[in-house]
Design a protein around this motif. Structure first.
Motif, mmCIF file in Angstrom:
data_model
loop_
_atom_site.group_PDB
_atom_site.id
_atom_site.type_symbol
_atom_site.label_atom_id
_atom_site.label_comp_id
_atom_site.label_asym_id
_atom_site.label_seq_id
_atom_site.Cartn_x
_atom_site.Cartn_y
_atom_site.Cartn_z
ATOM 1 N N TYR A 306 0.620 -1.395 0.072
ATOM 2 C CA TYR A 306 0.017 -0.010 -0.071
ATOM 3 C C TYR A 306 0.765 1.465 0.018
ATOM 4 O O TYR A 306 0.477 2.348 -0.567
ATOM 5 C CB TYR A 306 -1.037 0.003 1.304
ATOM 6 C CG TYR A 306 -2.125 -0.971 1.222
ATOM 7 C CD1 TYR A 306 -3.013 -0.872 -0.094
ATOM 8 C CD2 TYR A 306 -2.456 -1.853 2.521
ATOM 9 C CE1 TYR A 306 -3.971 -1.836 0.185
ATOM 10 C CE2 TYR A 306 -3.460 -2.424 2.135
ATOM 11 C CZ TYR A 306 -4.479 -2.480 1.161
ATOM 12 O OH TYR A 306 -5.457 -3.441 0.923
ATOM 13 N N ASP A 310 -0.113 3.472 -6.166
ATOM 14 C CA ASP A 310 -0.754 4.697 -6.505
ATOM 15 C C ASP A 310 -2.383 4.501 -6.220
ATOM 16 O O ASP A 310 -2.865 5.700 -5.995
ATOM 17 C CB ASP A 310 -0.402 4.880 -8.088
ATOM 18 C CG ASP A 310 1.112 5.039 -8.329
ATOM 19 O OD1 ASP A 310 1.621 5.898 -7.575
ATOM 20 O OD2 ASP A 310 1.624 4.106 -8.664
ATOM 21 N N ALA A 311 -2.859 3.516 -6.261
ATOM 22 C CA ALA A 311 -4.167 3.422 -5.932
ATOM 23 C C ALA A 311 -4.681 1.921 -5.395
ATOM 24 O O ALA A 311 -3.712 1.016 -5.503
ATOM 25 C CB ALA A 311 -4.965 3.327 -7.385
ATOM 26 N N ALA A 312 -5.596 1.906 -4.611
ATOM 27 C CA ALA A 312 -5.949 0.563 -4.111
ATOM 28 C C ALA A 312 -7.472 0.498 -3.772
ATOM 29 O O ALA A 312 -8.276 0.963 -3.522
ATOM 30 C CB ALA A 312 -5.187 0.563 -2.618
ATOM 31 N N PRO A 329 -4.751 0.984 4.044
ATOM 32 C CA PRO A 329 -4.305 1.881 2.780
ATOM 33 C C PRO A 329 -4.492 3.131 3.297
ATOM 34 O O PRO A 329 -3.555 3.932 2.676
ATOM 35 C CB PRO A 329 -4.914 1.130 1.584
ATOM 36 C CG PRO A 329 -6.333 0.611 2.205
ATOM 37 C CD PRO A 329 -5.803 0.031 3.685
ATOM 38 N N LEU A 334 -3.057 6.691 0.875
ATOM 39 C CA LEU A 334 -4.184 6.340 -0.233
ATOM 40 C C LEU A 334 -5.588 6.651 0.191
ATOM 41 O O LEU A 334 -5.720 6.399 1.430
ATOM 42 C CB LEU A 334 -4.181 4.898 -0.543
ATOM 43 C CG LEU A 334 -2.663 4.330 -1.304
ATOM 44 C CD1 LEU A 334 -2.718 3.106 -1.372
ATOM 45 C CD2 LEU A 334 -2.493 5.092 -2.607
ATOM 46 N N LYS A 335 -6.555 6.796 -0.759
ATOM 47 C CA LYS A 335 -7.979 6.873 -0.466
ATOM 48 C C LYS A 335 -8.251 5.696 -1.015
ATOM 49 O O LYS A 335 -8.669 5.671 -1.998
ATOM 50 C CB LYS A 335 -8.622 8.182 -0.889
ATOM 51 C CG LYS A 335 -7.926 9.320 -0.384
ATOM 52 C CD LYS A 335 -8.649 10.413 -1.176
ATOM 53 C CE LYS A 335 -8.302 11.945 -0.657
ATOM 54 N NZ LYS A 335 -8.589 13.236 -1.122
ATOM 55 N N PRO A 336 -8.662 4.533 -0.390
ATOM 56 C CA PRO A 336 -9.062 3.283 -0.684
ATOM 57 C C PRO A 336 -10.407 3.234 -1.253
ATOM 58 O O PRO A 336 -11.242 3.966 -0.978
ATOM 59 C CB PRO A 336 -9.001 2.277 0.488
ATOM 60 C CG PRO A 336 -8.998 3.243 1.746
ATOM 61 C CD PRO A 336 -8.554 4.472 1.060
ATOM 62 N N ASP A 374 -7.542 7.509 -10.089
ATOM 63 C CA ASP A 374 -6.596 7.618 -9.027
ATOM 64 C C ASP A 374 -4.941 7.891 -9.564
ATOM 65 O O ASP A 374 -4.165 8.446 -8.897
ATOM 66 C CB ASP A 374 -6.570 6.739 -8.096
ATOM 67 C CG ASP A 374 -8.024 6.941 -7.084
ATOM 68 O OD1 ASP A 374 -8.443 8.017 -6.977
ATOM 69 O OD2 ASP A 374 -8.130 5.999 -6.188
ATOM 70 N N ARG A 378 -2.044 11.637 -8.203
ATOM 71 C CA ARG A 378 -0.904 11.546 -7.182
ATOM 72 C C ARG A 378 -1.490 12.492 -6.038
ATOM 73 O O ARG A 378 -0.692 13.495 -5.593
ATOM 74 C CB ARG A 378 0.128 11.874 -7.903
ATOM 75 C CG ARG A 378 0.409 11.377 -9.071
ATOM 76 C CD ARG A 378 1.041 10.197 -8.999
ATOM 77 N NE ARG A 378 2.244 9.928 -8.189
ATOM 78 C CZ ARG A 378 2.983 8.765 -7.673
ATOM 79 N NH1 ARG A 378 2.412 7.612 -8.519
ATOM 80 N NH2 ARG A 378 4.018 8.826 -7.264
ATOM 81 N N ARG A 381 -0.546 12.430 -0.170
ATOM 82 C CA ARG A 381 -0.684 11.361 0.678
ATOM 83 C C ARG A 381 -0.532 12.000 2.198
ATOM 84 O O ARG A 381 -1.180 11.599 2.903
ATOM 85 C CB ARG A 381 0.285 10.420 0.365
ATOM 86 C CG ARG A 381 0.196 9.881 -0.864
ATOM 87 C CD ARG A 381 1.289 8.922 -1.363
ATOM 88 N NE ARG A 381 1.191 7.532 -0.750
ATOM 89 C CZ ARG A 381 0.737 6.349 -1.254
ATOM 90 N NH1 ARG A 381 0.905 6.277 -2.542
ATOM 91 N NH2 ARG A 381 0.729 5.348 -0.612
ATOM 92 N N THR A 384 -3.584 13.454 3.263
ATOM 93 C CA THR A 384 -4.653 12.245 3.474
ATOM 94 C C THR A 384 -4.450 11.628 4.693
ATOM 95 O O THR A 384 -5.479 11.332 5.572
ATOM 96 C CB THR A 384 -4.762 11.363 2.422
ATOM 97 O OG1 THR A 384 -4.863 12.016 1.081
ATOM 98 C CG2 THR A 384 -5.633 10.196 2.569
#
Length: 416
Positions: A306, A310-312, A329, A334-336, A374, A378, A381, A384
């Motif tokens: 994670y 870059d995305a999850a 994540p 990340l914004k899962p 996503d 970028r 992070r 977030t």
């Protein structure tokens, strides 16, 4: 009698065969133990490790607790073994790890006789009847911490209400009022209370300089998408998602993390059948190249993946399985993305959704679109992480609540 007949067949099952000698108590730790902690699988094992770590800080100087931690899966066993290796003779905890015995009455009698625990502690929901009956017979109080019970489980357990009122846990700390009410209907309200979820205490930020513990040598320019904790029941939807992503972004590397490691081989077959290039996480054959799907066959590396992603997406949520941990994540910045089914995590602060820190989709088309969106964004992070940690910090402290109840239980038992 039924257990005696069933054991030979159980020994043929790969997941059950792991730790067989300990499950039948041919080889296992010998007590007495102050505390017997039971953790069903990997997730509960992390909670058990957190409890033991906290107990170590709460035991009075010069005292030492003997703690046996058991689990039913290889993942749980590995988590517990790694965690307990940190304890040495100078610490307040003297730990042991084993597989949980089969719930056969004759094995449970042998287990309680050999382990000789002062108190037994169940993590979340492991209401094995043989275990509970034998604990009652030996006068061992059973406590349940971080308790959760889905509506589906409650409808099954409610038929055994009389049993649980007599043999159920002496004290229960549940992670929400709804969970507490369900337990209360089984055991009685006077035995239940609410606590903060220990999973909030597990959330911490690694030092920035901590290197990734994953075998990825990808340039930052190569997009990396993680599909985490994918369950068997949603595999076809995930294959469709992978195809949609590859059609738009063929150079993306996708890290695929099955929830259960026995699904690794079926996943490789499924990807090959769909003409999707796949490589095992630890393959020495070639380096990972843009466009690969990397199938992870090692437990414990999802968090680092994670951090690099870059995305999850977090699985167990495209079909009605209750979801998996999407906070991991999130604290990696990340914004899962999750599916519509996340009732196992209904305890989380819903402001995570209203503030857009966690996003929900209804199908694989929406999932692929959002993951692709996503990639070029970028997003910040650090921002977030700060927003998420500010919300999550309000809910910490559950580990200490659980440990205090356990220590109180030890004290009461010793008085008697």
């Amino acid at each position: 009698m039924l257990w005696t007949a069933a054991l030979p067949f159980l020994s043929l099952m790969p997941r059950i065969r792991e730790g067989w000698q300990q499950r039948i108590l041919r080889y296992c730790p010998t007590g007495p133990f102050d505390i017997w902690l039971q953790a069903a699988s990997g997730g509960e094992a992390f909670i058990a490790a957190k409890i033991v770590e906290e107990l170590d800080t709460m035991v009075p100087a010069g005292r030492q607790l003997t703690v046996l931690s058991t689990t039913g899966t290889r993942q749980g066993y590995d988590v517990l073994s790694r965690a307990m290796q940190t304890f040495n003779a100078n610490r307040s905890i003297n730990p042991a790890v084993s597989y949980f015995p089969f719930d056969a009455p004759f094995l449970m009698q042998k287990a309680f006789s050999r382990f000789n625990p002062t108190v037994a502690v169940i993590i979340e929901t492991e209401l094995w009847p043989g275990f509970l009956l034998t604990a009652k017979k030996y006068g061992v109080p059973v406590l349940l911490v971080n308790g959760r019970m889905s509506e589906k489980s409650f409808h099954s357990y409610r038929h055994l209400k009389t049993f649980f009122k007599r043999y159920g846990p002496l004290k229960i700390l549940a992670i929400s009022e709804k969970d507490r009410q369900r337990f209360a209907k089984l055991t009685g309200a006077d035995r239940t209370d609410v606590m903060n979820n220990i999973k909030y205490d597990q959330i911490s930020l690694p030092p920035e300089e901590t290197p990734y513990n994953i075998p990825l040598c990808l340039p930052e320019s190569v997009p990396f998408i993680v599909l985490g904790s994918v369950r068997r029941e949603e595999e076809l939807q995930i294959v469709r998602t992978i195809k949609l992503i590859r059609a738009i972004k063929p150079d993306a590397v996708i890290g695929l993390f099955p929830k259960h490691l026995e699904r690794v081989t079926p996943w490789l077959q499924l990807l090959t059948e769909n003409e999707i290039p796949a490589v095992l996480r630890n393959t020495p054959v070639r380096d990972i190249v843009p466009g690969d799907v990397v199938v992870w066959n090692r437990f414990g590396e999802l968090h680092d993946a994670y951090r690099r992603a870059d995305a999850a997406f977090v699985g167990g949520s495209l079909v009605n399985l209750g979801g998996q941990n999407f906070l991991e994540p999130l604290i990696s910045g990340l914004k899962p993305v999750i599916g519509p089914h996340w009732q196992n995590f209904s305890w989380v602060d819903h402001r995570l959704f209203s503030q857009g820190l966690v996003r929900q989709v209804t199908n694989e088309e929406e999932l692929a679109d959002l993951l692709l969106t996503d990639l070029p964004s970028r997003s910040d992070r650090e921002k977030t992480v700060q927003a998420a940690m500010a919300l999550l910090a309000e809910h910490k402290g559950g580990t200490r609540q659980a440990c205090q109840m356990i220590l109180n239980g030890l004290k009461e038992r010793r008085k008697n």
